[in-house]
Design a protein around this motif. Structure first.
Motif, PDB file in Angstrom:
ATOM      1  N   MET A  24     -45.043  11.392  27.458  1.00  0.00           N
ATOM      2  CA  MET A  24     -45.942  11.694  28.565  1.00  0.00           C
ATOM      3  C   MET A  24     -47.010  12.686  28.112  1.00  0.00           C
ATOM      4  SD  MET A  24     -45.135  13.594  32.212  1.00  0.00           S
ATOM      5  CE  MET A  24     -44.030  12.305  32.754  1.00  0.00           C
ATOM      6  N   TYR A  25     -48.280  12.419  28.507  1.00  0.00           N
ATOM      7  CA  TYR A  25     -49.364  13.340  28.177  1.00  0.00           C
ATOM      8  C   TYR A  25     -49.594  14.311  29.332  1.00  0.00           C
ATOM      9  CZ  TYR A  25     -53.911  15.290  27.197  1.00  0.00           C
ATOM     10  OH  TYR A  25     -54.935  16.175  26.978  1.00  0.00           O
ATOM     11  N   LEU A  26     -49.772  15.583  29.001  1.00  0.00           N
ATOM     12  CA  LEU A  26     -50.014  16.616  30.001  1.00  0.00           C
ATOM     13  C   LEU A  26     -51.361  17.278  29.716  1.00  0.00           C
ATOM     14  CD1 LEU A  26     -46.539  18.434  29.910  1.00  0.00           C
ATOM     15  CD2 LEU A  26     -47.230  16.555  31.416  1.00  0.00           C
ATOM     16  N   SER A  27     -52.259  17.303  30.699  1.00  0.00           N
ATOM     17  CA  SER A  27     -53.478  18.080  30.567  1.00  0.00           C
ATOM     18  C   SER A  27     -53.119  19.566  30.613  1.00  0.00           C
ATOM     19  CB  SER A  27     -54.465  17.735  31.684  1.00  0.00           C
ATOM     20  OG  SER A  27     -53.897  18.067  32.948  1.00  0.00           O
ATOM     21  N   ASP A  28     -54.028  20.419  30.189  1.00  0.00           N
ATOM     22  CA  ASP A  28     -53.719  21.850  30.116  1.00  0.00           C
ATOM     23  C   ASP A  28     -53.363  22.457  31.466  1.00  0.00           C
ATOM     24  OD1 ASP A  28     -53.957  22.009  27.407  1.00  0.00           O
ATOM     25  OD2 ASP A  28     -55.589  23.462  27.395  1.00  0.00           O
ATOM     26  N   ASP A  29     -53.887  21.877  32.541  1.00  0.00           N
ATOM     27  CA  ASP A  29     -53.627  22.438  33.874  1.00  0.00           C
ATOM     28  C   ASP A  29     -52.516  21.706  34.623  1.00  0.00           C
ATOM     29  OD1 ASP A  29     -54.971  20.091  34.323  1.00  0.00           O
ATOM     30  OD2 ASP A  29     -56.545  20.956  35.590  1.00  0.00           O
ATOM     31  N   ASP A  30     -51.776  20.857  33.931  1.00  0.00           N
ATOM     32  CA  ASP A  30     -50.679  20.136  34.579  1.00  0.00           C
ATOM     33  C   ASP A  30     -49.575  21.125  34.965  1.00  0.00           C
ATOM     34  OD1 ASP A  30     -48.230  18.482  34.951  1.00  0.00           O
ATOM     35  OD2 ASP A  30     -49.526  16.865  34.258  1.00  0.00           O
ATOM     36  N   PRO A  31     -49.071  21.097  36.192  1.00  0.00           N
ATOM     37  CA  PRO A  31     -48.012  22.037  36.601  1.00  0.00           C
ATOM     38  C   PRO A  31     -46.702  21.863  35.834  1.00  0.00           C
ATOM     39  CG  PRO A  31     -48.406  20.381  38.318  1.00  0.00           C
ATOM     40  CD  PRO A  31     -49.511  20.238  37.323  1.00  0.00           C
ATOM     41  N   GLU A  32     -46.554  20.754  35.127  1.00  0.00           N
ATOM     42  CA  GLU A  32     -45.329  20.516  34.360  1.00  0.00           C
ATOM     43  C   GLU A  32     -45.133  21.574  33.280  1.00  0.00           C
ATOM     44  OE1 GLU A  32     -41.760  18.440  33.366  1.00  0.00           O
ATOM     45  OE2 GLU A  32     -43.072  18.454  35.122  1.00  0.00           O
ATOM     46  N   TRP A  33     -46.210  22.173  32.778  1.00  0.00           N
ATOM     47  CA  TRP A  33     -46.069  23.216  31.760  1.00  0.00           C
ATOM     48  C   TRP A  33     -45.247  24.393  32.282  1.00  0.00           C
ATOM     49  CZ3 TRP A  33     -47.243  21.910  27.002  1.00  0.00           C
ATOM     50  CH2 TRP A  33     -48.265  20.983  26.759  1.00  0.00           C
ATOM     51  N   ASP A  34     -45.336  24.665  33.570  1.00  0.00           N
ATOM     52  CA  ASP A  34     -44.606  25.791  34.153  1.00  0.00           C
ATOM     53  C   ASP A  34     -43.187  25.420  34.555  1.00  0.00           C
ATOM     54  OD1 ASP A  34     -46.764  27.549  33.895  1.00  0.00           O
ATOM     55  OD2 ASP A  34     -47.653  26.827  35.769  1.00  0.00           O
ATOM     56  N   ARG A  35     -42.805  24.169  34.350  1.00  0.00           N
ATOM     57  CA  ARG A  35     -41.455  23.714  34.697  1.00  0.00           C
ATOM     58  C   ARG A  35     -40.586  23.588  33.448  1.00  0.00           C
ATOM     59  NH1 ARG A  35     -44.335  19.218  37.839  1.00  0.00           N
ATOM     60  NH2 ARG A  35     -44.879  20.172  39.840  1.00  0.00           N
ATOM     61  N   HIS A  36     -40.977  24.272  32.384  1.00  0.00           N
ATOM     62  CA  HIS A  36     -40.236  24.206  31.130  1.00  0.00           C
ATOM     63  C   HIS A  36     -38.838  24.803  31.322  1.00  0.00           C
ATOM     64  CE1 HIS A  36     -40.766  28.531  30.471  1.00  0.00           C
ATOM     65  NE2 HIS A  36     -42.007  28.380  30.895  1.00  0.00           N
ATOM     66  N   SER A  37     -38.021  24.669  30.302  1.00  0.00           N
ATOM     67  CA  SER A  37     -36.617  25.072  30.418  1.00  0.00           C
ATOM     68  C   SER A  37     -36.358  26.538  30.126  1.00  0.00           C
ATOM     69  CB  SER A  37     -35.751  24.187  29.505  1.00  0.00           C
ATOM     70  OG  SER A  37     -35.792  22.845  29.963  1.00  0.00           O
ATOM     71  N   GLY A  38     -37.408  27.307  29.923  1.00  0.00           N
ATOM     72  CA  GLY A  38     -37.244  28.757  29.900  1.00  0.00           C
ATOM     73  C   GLY A  38     -36.763  29.331  28.595  1.00  0.00           C
ATOM     74  N   GLY A  39     -36.172  30.507  28.699  1.00  0.00           N
ATOM     75  CA  GLY A  39     -35.738  31.242  27.525  1.00  0.00           C
ATOM     76  C   GLY A  39     -36.643  32.421  27.263  1.00  0.00           C
ATOM     77  N   SER A  40     -36.116  33.421  26.553  1.00  0.00           N
ATOM     78  CA  SER A  40     -36.859  34.661  26.341  1.00  0.00           C
ATOM     79  C   SER A  40     -38.114  34.455  25.503  1.00  0.00           C
ATOM     80  CB  SER A  40     -35.950  35.699  25.666  1.00  0.00           C
ATOM     81  OG  SER A  40     -35.484  35.204  24.412  1.00  0.00           O
ATOM     82  N   GLY A  41     -38.146  33.400  24.690  1.00  0.00           N
ATOM     83  CA  GLY A  41     -39.311  33.154  23.850  1.00  0.00           C
ATOM     84  C   GLY A  41     -40.562  32.811  24.624  1.00  0.00           C
ATOM     85  N   HIS A  42     -40.415  32.501  25.908  1.00  0.00           N
ATOM     86  CA  HIS A  42     -41.569  32.189  26.750  1.00  0.00           C
ATOM     87  C   HIS A  42     -42.116  33.425  27.461  1.00  0.00           C
ATOM     88  CE1 HIS A  42     -41.163  27.848  26.245  1.00  0.00           C
ATOM     89  NE2 HIS A  42     -39.866  27.966  26.472  1.00  0.00           N
ATOM     90  N   ALA A  43     -41.565  34.591  27.171  1.00  0.00           N
ATOM     91  CA  ALA A  43     -41.905  35.782  27.950  1.00  0.00           C
ATOM     92  C   ALA A  43     -43.134  36.525  27.441  1.00  0.00           C
ATOM     93  CB  ALA A  43     -40.713  36.738  27.970  1.00  0.00           C
TER      94      ALA A  43
END
Length: 275
Positions: free
Chosen positions: A1-20
Motif C-alpha cells: 500500500m502507498y501512503l502519501s506524507d499526510d496519510d493518517p496511517e503514519w500515526d497508526r504505527h505500532s509504536g515503541g520508544s524509537g518513535h519518541a
C-alpha cells in the motif's frame, strides 16, 4: 500500500520508544548523515531499500528475501529484520531523532515504510556527501523532479570550495545543442561554441586549479540522439582530477528519475546509479 506524507496511517504505527524522538524535517541533513554513520551495513541496506520504495508499506518477508538477509531460509523474518535494525536505537540517541521509518504489526510479522519527505532528506544528504568524497569522478543518482532543487541546494552548501554548474540534459539531446548549453553553463570563451571539437579543446585548456562540479539534470536525455562513443567522449572530458599540479578537479553528476534510468538509451554503459 502507498501512503502519501499526510496519510493518517503514519500515526497508526505500532509504536515503541524509537518513535519518541524528533520528527525528520527539511534542514536535518547533517543529522541524517550522523544517523547514517551510526548504523551498520545491514541497517543501511534495509533503509536504502525502503528509501527506494518510499511511501510503500513493505512486508518484512520481502525485505529479508530481496536483501538476502537469511540465505539459508531458516530464520523467522521478523527476528531477522529486528536484528538488522539493532543499531537504530543508538542512532536515535546520537541525533535526538526518531526512527526514519514506521512499522505496523501484520500477520506473519510487520510492514515497514519511510515517508517520501524523510527519504528525500537522507538521500540528498548522502548524495551530496558522496559527491564531495568523489571529487574528479562521475556519479549517477536517481532523483525525482521535486528532489532535484533541494539536492542542488545541499550540494552547494556541502561543496563550498567548488563551483557548482547546472546543465539541463533535455536541452542537450544533440551534440550541437549540448555545446551551446555547456559553453554557457561553464562560462567558456565564445569560440568554444564553434563546434564539438572546439568545445572539447577548450575543456582541456582550463586551469588545473579549477574546482568544479557539473550537475546534469534530466541526464538520461543528454546526447540521446548521438551514438554511445560521443556520449562517452563527453563524459570523459567533463570530469577529472584531483590534479597533482594545481590541485583542482571536475566532478560530473548525472541525475534523473528512476523511470528515465530504466529506459535510458545508453543503459549498457558502466555508469549507472546505485540501487
Amino acid at each position: 500500500m502507498y501512503l502519501s506524507d499526510d496519510d493518517p496511517e503514519w500515526d497508526r504505527h505500532s509504536g515503541g520508544s524509537g518513535h519518541a524522538g524528533l520528527e525528520w524535517a527539511s534542514g536535518d541533513e547533517d543529522r541524517a548523515l550522523a544517523y547514517w554513520d551510526a548504523l551498520d551495513d545491514k541497517a543501511r541496506a534495509v533503509l536504502q531499500y525502503l528509501f527506494s520504495r518510499r511511501g510503500h508499506q513493505i512486508h518484512n518477508g520481502e525485505l529479508v528475501r530481496e536483501l538476502g538477509l537469511d540465505p539459508e531460509g531458516t530464520k523467522n523474518p521478523p527476528n531477522v529484520i529486528s536484528g538488522a535494525l539493532n543499531r537504530v536505537g543508538e542512532a536515535n540517541r546520537a541525533t535526538g531523532h526518531r526512527y526514519p521509518f514506521r512499522w505496523w504489526e501484520r500477520d506473519g510479522g510487520a510492514d515497514y515504510a519511510v515517508r517520501t519527505s524523510t527519504a528525500g532528506i537522507f538521500e540528498r544528504a548522502l548524495f551530496a556527501a558522496q559527491t564531495q568524497q568523489g571529487r574528479g569522478d562521475v556519479l549517477a543518482f536517481k532523483l525525482s523532479t521535486d528532489q532535484m532543487q533541494p539536492f542542488i541546494g545541499r550540494l552547494v552548501d556541502t561543496m563550498d570550495d567548488t563551483d557548482v554548474r547546472i546543465v539541463l540534459g533535455s536541452a542537450c539531446t544533440t551534440a550541437a545543442r549540448a555545446v551551446q548549453q555547456f559553453v554557457a553553463a561553464l562560462q567558456l570563451p565564445y569560440n568554444a561554441a564553434g563546434g564539438w571539437r572546439e568545445f572539447l579543446d577548450h575543456l582541456g585548456e582550463r586551469p588545473a586549479s579549477l574546482r568544479e562540479c557539473v550537475v546534469v539534470t534530466d541526464a538520461c536525455q543528454m546526447l540521446k540522439h548521438e551514438d554511445a562513443d560521443l556520449w562517452h567522449e563527453a563524459v570523459k572530458s567533463l570530469h577529472g582530477g584531483p590534479h597533482h599540479l594545481g590541485g583542482g578537479w571536475s566532478t560530473l553528476v548525472l541525475a534523473d528519475d528512476a523511470f528515465a534510468w530504466d529506459t535510458w538509451v545508453f543503459n549498457a554503459t558502466d555508469i549507472r546509479p546505485r540501487p
